[in-house]
Design a protein around this motif. Structure first.
Motif, mmCIF file in Angstrom:
data_model
loop_
_atom_site.group_PDB
_atom_site.id
_atom_site.type_symbol
_atom_site.label_atom_id
_atom_site.label_comp_id
_atom_site.label_asym_id
_atom_site.label_seq_id
_atom_site.Cartn_x
_atom_site.Cartn_y
_atom_site.Cartn_z
ATOM 1 N N ASP A 58 0.835 -1.205 0.000
ATOM 2 C CA ASP A 58 0.000 0.000 0.000
ATOM 3 C C ASP A 58 0.871 1.257 0.000
ATOM 4 O OD1 ASP A 58 -2.425 -1.426 0.019
ATOM 5 O OD2 ASP A 58 -2.404 -1.563 2.207
ATOM 6 N N SER A 59 1.956 1.230 0.776
ATOM 7 C CA SER A 59 2.875 2.375 0.815
ATOM 8 C C SER A 59 3.586 2.561 -0.522
ATOM 9 C CB SER A 59 3.915 2.189 1.920
ATOM 10 O OG SER A 59 3.293 2.142 3.173
ATOM 11 N N VAL A 60 3.953 1.450 -1.145
ATOM 12 C CA VAL A 60 4.631 1.518 -2.448
ATOM 13 C C VAL A 60 3.706 2.132 -3.496
ATOM 14 C CG1 VAL A 60 5.606 0.141 -4.330
ATOM 15 C CG2 VAL A 60 6.166 -0.420 -1.958
ATOM 16 N N ILE A 64 4.168 5.713 -5.480
ATOM 17 C CA ILE A 64 4.185 5.784 -6.944
ATOM 18 C C ILE A 64 3.118 6.768 -7.420
ATOM 19 C CG2 ILE A 64 3.667 4.487 -9.066
ATOM 20 C CD1 ILE A 64 4.994 2.038 -7.659
ATOM 21 N N ASN A 65 1.928 6.686 -6.843
ATOM 22 C CA ASN A 65 0.844 7.596 -7.207
ATOM 23 C C ASN A 65 1.236 9.041 -6.947
ATOM 24 O OD1 ASN A 65 -1.699 9.168 -5.964
ATOM 25 N ND2 ASN A 65 -2.318 7.953 -7.757
ATOM 26 N N GLU A 66 1.822 9.310 -5.766
ATOM 27 C CA GLU A 66 2.247 10.676 -5.424
ATOM 28 C C GLU A 66 3.306 11.194 -6.400
ATOM 29 O OE1 GLU A 66 3.582 10.310 -1.395
ATOM 30 O OE2 GLU A 66 1.551 10.224 -0.586
ATOM 31 N N THR A 67 4.259 10.341 -6.751
ATOM 32 C CA THR A 67 5.317 10.742 -7.676
ATOM 33 C C THR A 67 4.745 11.054 -9.052
ATOM 34 O OG1 THR A 67 6.921 9.388 -6.471
ATOM 35 C CG2 THR A 67 7.506 10.028 -8.720
ATOM 36 N N ASP A 71 4.805 14.685 -10.883
ATOM 37 C CA ASP A 71 5.502 14.819 -12.170
ATOM 38 C C ASP A 71 4.561 15.188 -13.315
ATOM 39 O OD1 ASP A 71 7.955 14.590 -13.718
ATOM 40 O OD2 ASP A 71 7.045 12.784 -14.603
ATOM 41 N N ILE A 72 3.391 14.597 -13.341
ATOM 42 C CA ILE A 72 2.472 14.772 -14.465
ATOM 43 C C ILE A 72 1.361 15.765 -14.167
ATOM 44 C CG2 ILE A 72 0.878 13.571 -16.042
ATOM 45 C CD1 ILE A 72 3.821 12.730 -16.362
ATOM 46 N N GLY A 73 0.880 15.744 -12.936
ATOM 47 C CA GLY A 73 -0.193 16.654 -12.575
ATOM 48 C C GLY A 73 -1.494 15.937 -12.305
ATOM 49 N N GLU A 74 -2.566 16.717 -12.309
ATOM 50 C CA GLU A 74 -3.883 16.246 -11.905
ATOM 51 C C GLU A 74 -4.389 15.056 -12.714
ATOM 52 O OE1 GLU A 74 -8.290 18.189 -11.272
ATOM 53 O OE2 GLU A 74 -6.546 19.507 -11.249
ATOM 54 N N TYR A 79 -4.100 7.463 -10.523
ATOM 55 C CA TYR A 79 -3.262 6.382 -11.047
ATOM 56 C C TYR A 79 -3.110 5.261 -10.013
ATOM 57 C CZ TYR A 79 0.706 3.915 -13.057
ATOM 58 O OH TYR A 79 1.532 2.959 -13.573
ATOM 59 N N LEU A 80 -3.391 4.050 -10.418
ATOM 60 C CA LEU A 80 -3.339 2.832 -9.605
ATOM 61 C C LEU A 80 -4.371 2.832 -8.479
ATOM 62 C CD1 LEU A 80 0.524 2.249 -9.372
ATOM 63 C CD2 LEU A 80 -1.105 1.148 -10.929
ATOM 64 N N GLY A 81 -5.362 3.699 -8.567
ATOM 65 C CA GLY A 81 -6.400 3.762 -7.553
ATOM 66 C C GLY A 81 -7.419 2.636 -7.657
ATOM 67 N N ASP A 82 -7.428 1.930 -8.779
ATOM 68 C CA ASP A 82 -8.412 0.870 -8.967
ATOM 69 C C ASP A 82 -7.806 -0.534 -8.930
ATOM 70 O OD1 ASP A 82 -7.005 1.090 -11.323
ATOM 71 O OD2 ASP A 82 -8.759 1.013 -12.631
ATOM 72 N N VAL A 83 -6.613 -0.661 -8.377
ATOM 73 C CA VAL A 83 -5.976 -1.974 -8.263
ATOM 74 C C VAL A 83 -6.775 -2.808 -7.262
ATOM 75 C CG1 VAL A 83 -3.872 -3.215 -7.599
ATOM 76 C CG2 VAL A 83 -3.699 -1.034 -8.811
ATOM 77 N N THR A 84 -7.069 -4.037 -7.637
ATOM 78 C CA THR A 84 -7.865 -4.895 -6.757
ATOM 79 C C THR A 84 -7.028 -5.388 -5.570
ATOM 80 O OG1 THR A 84 -7.284 -6.960 -7.880
ATOM 81 C CG2 THR A 84 -9.195 -5.736 -8.744
ATOM 82 N N VAL A 85 -7.711 -5.763 -4.526
ATOM 83 C CA VAL A 85 -7.036 -6.304 -3.339
ATOM 84 C C VAL A 85 -6.232 -7.549 -3.725
ATOM 85 C CG1 VAL A 85 -7.398 -7.391 -1.079
ATOM 86 C CG2 VAL A 85 -8.716 -5.364 -1.712
#
Length: 123
Positions: A58-60, A64-67, A71-74, A79-85
């Protein structure tokens, strides 16, 4: 069950000295050292191996999402918010397999431990 250790300092979180298979052997060594060092009290405790936490996926993913957002913006906000459990657990298992193997190969496994069941002994 862990091993046992004696510590002459009553004020330190860092314990020094040899580990013993039994509480009695640690107590005997502690008494010997206390007399040699002229102290009237010492501690004995049981060692408990440090838990090797590994990688929290979860931290990784969050990093990655924050980076990506930085870098890219809004547009990268989700990004990666819909990865399944299921997929997160799969990734965590794979990352930890590699991480623990890397630790072992290069000698980075924890060599410290937690001290539990601490008793103060009067000489």
């Amino acid at each position: 069950m862990g091993k046992f250790i004696a510590e002459m300092s009553l004020n330190s979180d860092i314990w020094h000295g040899d580990e013993f298979d039994t509480k009695e052997r640690a107590l005997k060594e502690g008494m010997k050292l206390a007399k040699e060092e002229g102290v009237t009290k010492f501690r004995i405790g049981e060692t408990e191996p440090a838990f090797n936490f590994g990688i929290d996926v979860d931290s990784v993913i969050e990093r990655i999402n924050e980076t990506m957002y930085e870098d890219i913006g809004e547009v990268a906000e989700d990004y990666l918010g819909d990865v399944t459990v299921e997929h997160l657990l799969e990734l965590e298992e794979k990352l930890n397999k590699v991480f623990f193997q890397w630790q072992k190969e290069h000698g980075y496994e924890p060599t410290f431990y937690k001290i539990i069941n601490i008793e103060e002994i009067n000489v």
